[in-house]
Design an enzyme around this catalytic site. Sequence first.
Site, PDB file in Angstrom:
ATOM      1  N   LYS A   1       0.843  -1.205   0.000  1.00  0.00           N
ATOM      2  CA  LYS A   1       0.000   0.000   0.000  1.00  0.00           C
ATOM      3  C   LYS A   1       0.875   1.251   0.000  1.00  0.00           C
ATOM      4  O   LYS A   1       0.668   2.179  -0.789  1.00  0.00           O
ATOM      5  CB  LYS A   1      -0.885  -0.009   1.254  1.00  0.00           C
ATOM      6  N   ASN A   2       1.849   1.269   0.906  1.00  0.00           N
ATOM      7  CA  ASN A   2       2.612   2.500   1.100  1.00  0.00           C
ATOM      8  C   ASN A   2       3.597   2.782  -0.026  1.00  0.00           C
ATOM      9  O   ASN A   2       4.224   3.833  -0.042  1.00  0.00           O
ATOM     10  CB  ASN A   2       3.322   2.475   2.462  1.00  0.00           C
TER      11      ASN A   2
ATOM     12  N   ARG B   1      -4.744  10.288   4.220  1.00  0.00           N
ATOM     13  CA  ARG B   1      -3.692  11.212   4.594  1.00  0.00           C
ATOM     14  C   ARG B   1      -2.584  11.259   3.534  1.00  0.00           C
ATOM     15  O   ARG B   1      -2.004  12.305   3.257  1.00  0.00           O
ATOM     16  CB  ARG B   1      -3.131  10.741   5.938  1.00  0.00           C
TER      17      ARG B   1
ATOM     18  N   ASP C   1      -4.198  11.879  13.121  1.00  0.00           N
ATOM     19  CA  ASP C   1      -5.112  10.743  13.053  1.00  0.00           C
ATOM     20  C   ASP C   1      -4.950   9.871  14.281  1.00  0.00           C
ATOM     21  O   ASP C   1      -4.314  10.286  15.257  1.00  0.00           O
ATOM     22  CB  ASP C   1      -4.926   9.958  11.742  1.00  0.00           C
TER      23      ASP C   1
ATOM     24  N   ASP D   1       4.625   0.027  12.037  1.00  0.00           N
ATOM     25  CA  ASP D   1       3.359  -0.572  11.607  1.00  0.00           C
ATOM     26  C   ASP D   1       3.205  -2.009  12.105  1.00  0.00           C
ATOM     27  O   ASP D   1       2.117  -2.573  12.017  1.00  0.00           O
ATOM     28  CB  ASP D   1       3.240  -0.534  10.077  1.00  0.00           C
TER      29      ASP D   1
HETATM   30  N1  EPU Z   1       6.746  14.030  10.902  1.00  0.00           N
HETATM   31  C1  EPU Z   1       6.843  15.336  11.278  1.00  0.00           C
HETATM   32  N2  EPU Z   1       6.974  16.269  10.285  1.00  0.00           N
HETATM   33  C2  EPU Z   1       7.009  15.944   8.971  1.00  0.00           C
HETATM   34  C3  EPU Z   1       6.905  14.597   8.600  1.00  0.00           C
HETATM   35  C4  EPU Z   1       6.767  13.645   9.597  1.00  0.00           C
HETATM   36  O1  EPU Z   1       6.807  15.676  12.445  1.00  0.00           O
HETATM   37  O2  EPU Z   1       7.136  16.852   8.126  1.00  0.00           O
HETATM   38  C5  EPU Z   1       6.613  13.026  11.961  1.00  0.00           C
HETATM   39  C6  EPU Z   1       5.248  12.350  11.907  1.00  0.00           C
HETATM   40  O3  EPU Z   1       4.296  13.126  12.625  1.00  0.00           O
HETATM   41  C7  EPU Z   1       5.532  11.021  12.539  1.00  0.00           C
HETATM   42  C8  EPU Z   1       6.975  10.724  12.108  1.00  0.00           C
HETATM   43  O4  EPU Z   1       7.530  11.982  11.720  1.00  0.00           O
HETATM   44  O5  EPU Z   1       5.475  11.133  13.930  1.00  0.00           O
HETATM   45  C9  EPU Z   1       7.106   9.746  10.971  1.00  0.00           C
HETATM   46  O6  EPU Z   1       6.435  10.215   9.848  1.00  0.00           O
HETATM   47  P1  EPU Z   1       6.758   9.758   8.356  1.00  0.00           P
HETATM   48  O7  EPU Z   1       6.710  10.967   7.499  1.00  0.00           O
HETATM   49  O8  EPU Z   1       7.983   8.912   8.329  1.00  0.00           O
HETATM   50  O9  EPU Z   1       5.517   8.814   8.056  1.00  0.00           O
HETATM   51  P2  EPU Z   1       4.428   8.970   6.936  1.00  0.00           P
HETATM   52  O10 EPU Z   1       5.082   9.183   5.618  1.00  0.00           O
HETATM   53  O11 EPU Z   1       3.398   9.932   7.362  1.00  0.00           O
HETATM   54  C10 EPU Z   1       4.456   6.435   6.323  1.00  0.00           C
HETATM   55  C11 EPU Z   1       3.441   5.344   6.217  1.00  0.00           C
HETATM   56  C12 EPU Z   1       2.976   4.915   7.591  1.00  0.00           C
HETATM   57  C13 EPU Z   1       4.195   4.438   8.358  1.00  0.00           C
HETATM   58  C14 EPU Z   1       5.240   5.557   8.409  1.00  0.00           C
HETATM   59  C15 EPU Z   1       6.518   5.152   9.108  1.00  0.00           C
HETATM   60  C16 EPU Z   1       2.355   5.871   4.154  1.00  0.00           C
HETATM   61  C17 EPU Z   1       1.108   6.266   3.458  1.00  0.00           C
HETATM   62  N3  EPU Z   1       2.300   5.822   5.470  1.00  0.00           N
HETATM   63  O12 EPU Z   1       3.800   7.532   6.962  1.00  0.00           O
HETATM   64  O13 EPU Z   1       2.092   3.823   7.395  1.00  0.00           O
HETATM   65  O14 EPU Z   1       3.798   4.070   9.656  1.00  0.00           O
HETATM   66  O15 EPU Z   1       5.575   5.968   7.072  1.00  0.00           O
HETATM   67  O16 EPU Z   1       7.077   4.055   8.502  1.00  0.00           O
HETATM   68  O17 EPU Z   1       3.360   5.584   3.524  1.00  0.00           O
HETATM   69  C18 EPU Z   1       0.175   2.488   7.747  1.00  0.00           C
HETATM   70  O18 EPU Z   1       0.409   1.980   6.646  1.00  0.00           O
HETATM   71  O19 EPU Z   1      -0.688   2.017   8.531  1.00  0.00           O
HETATM   72  C19 EPU Z   1       0.938   3.674   8.146  1.00  0.00           C
HETATM   73  C20 EPU Z   1       0.572   4.463   9.141  1.00  0.00           C
END
Ligand code: EPU
Length: 480
Positions: free
Chosen positions: A60-61, A146, A170, A359
């Site tokens: 998915k991601n 998101r 979320d 995850d």
């Molecule tokens: N963060 C910030 N500022 C930013 C970006 C991130 O503070 O500008 C913080 C976030 O709030 C969080 C942490 O950094 O606390 C990690 O965020 P990251 O950007 O790495 O995660 P994401 O891109 O929002 C993706 C996956 C998540 C997975 C995370 C970590 C997708 C759509 N989502 O999220 O997947 O947990 O990376 O590996 O790719 C899921 O699939 O259930 C899921 C939540």
Amino acid sequence: MTHSLRIPDLTIPTRPETGTGWSAGVGPGDAGDPAISDVDVIQVNGAARLAGTVHVVGAKNSALKLMAAALLAPGRSVITNVPRITDIAIMGEVLRRLGCDVRFDVDDPVDPMVGVGGVPRSRSVTIGVPEQPGVEADYDLVRRLRASICVLGPLLARRGYVRVAHPGGDAIGSRGLDMHIAGLTRMGADISGEHGFVIAAAPHGLHGAEITLDFPSVGATENLIMAAVLADGTTVIDNAAREPEIVDICTMLIRMGALIEGEGTSTITVVGVPRLQPVRHATVGDRIVAGTWAFGAAMTRGDVTVTGLDPTYLEIALDKVVAAGGLVETRANAFRVRMDDRPRAVDVVTLPYPGFATDLLPMAIGLAALSEGASLITENIFDGRFMFANEMMRLGADIKTDGHHAVVRGRERLSGAPVRATDIRAGAGLIIAGLCADGVTEVSHVHHVDRGYPDFVADLRALGIEVERATAPEEPELTI
Ligand code: EPU
């Protein structure tokens, strides 16, 4: 421009979709389409054991971001091995509203689980991207997905202006965007916030920049790479995320003509090019779905073979299963996990890749809840991830949380109860925990699970589990 359109359906049809309409091809004849309802429940009985083979389709991601990356080149891109889940359907709609022609078809090759009685869990998606895609992703879709924020980078690169609704936090945490914004600003974008939108403008185009992320954010790394591939000059992203999904998107972009080096390491260098070409690309296997089955096998003292994924992507997770007493065999694109005795407690710390994936935290807690001894589980990525621990406690798990740590004292068995899925991974973790609980466990709000696991029920059945899915009667409204 705002849309008040109600999304009529959240499924990807099993048959080829011929029109471009959102609900085209979806109908009562589409057996296996999960009915999405807030009160859908999955019911399992305890003392069950997962045994057999399961195939994982694309991640998915990764697929979500690959679909956004298609925006970078006018013309038709085809992405295969796309999981047939709600989030992908929503991303399809995001792209349609940006003017793309999006069509889901039978996957090539066809998902091998179809042969064992399942419905197809993967699709191929053809995305026809216009010369001038739209520039707005509105809140009614972004709040449901998101990850829609990943259109920010490619649209800014293509159009020089974009408005994307701010997704907000979320159930797993507050989820900032500061690193996306700081990086794009360094590349010359002017970014502001207004009426719940992130508005980015770069009327004279983006330019290369040296960017050091405060934290290896997956989403920020992806947005910045997608912006940098068409920028003027060289961008260096330091402290970049190293996930297999980052490598996957870079592989696709390189095949589209992008100049990228260092993907899979902490320093990614992108040299901008004037134009990219559409491409055909197969999505990398889903390591989180695969990891769910690995932990499921360990929790239920089962024997599960997982195909469709390079097991090196799960190295630390599989090491934990071994430390808990499991037997793990790996092959080129498959692995097998067997657990004969009660698992032993192991400590787990979530970290960006190659660390233990956040995850899989619900699965780590599930395993700890059944292990001999006490485990210390530390969550370093999301501030709300332990919310789901309350539901595990309803199943009798002995969990004490303090900030980002949880101490879990294992019990021989859990105790079946009605519980609620709070997010995708928590939902899957609770269903598997229910297999290790006395009596019946009913997990509600399983539409969350549909967002990340294509046909979880069919996979459970393929692994020998008796499982029911139903729509619970709606609760009567209470008024004073
Ligand atoms: N963060 C910030 N500022 C930013 C970006 C991130 O503070 O500008 C913080 C976030 O709030 C969080 C942490 O950094 O606390 C990690 O965020 P990251 O950007 O790495 O995660 P994401 O891109 O929002 C993706 C996956 C998540 C997975 C995370 C970590 C997708 C759509 N989502 O999220 O997947 O947990 O990376 O590996 O790719 C899921 O699939 O259930 C899921 C939540």
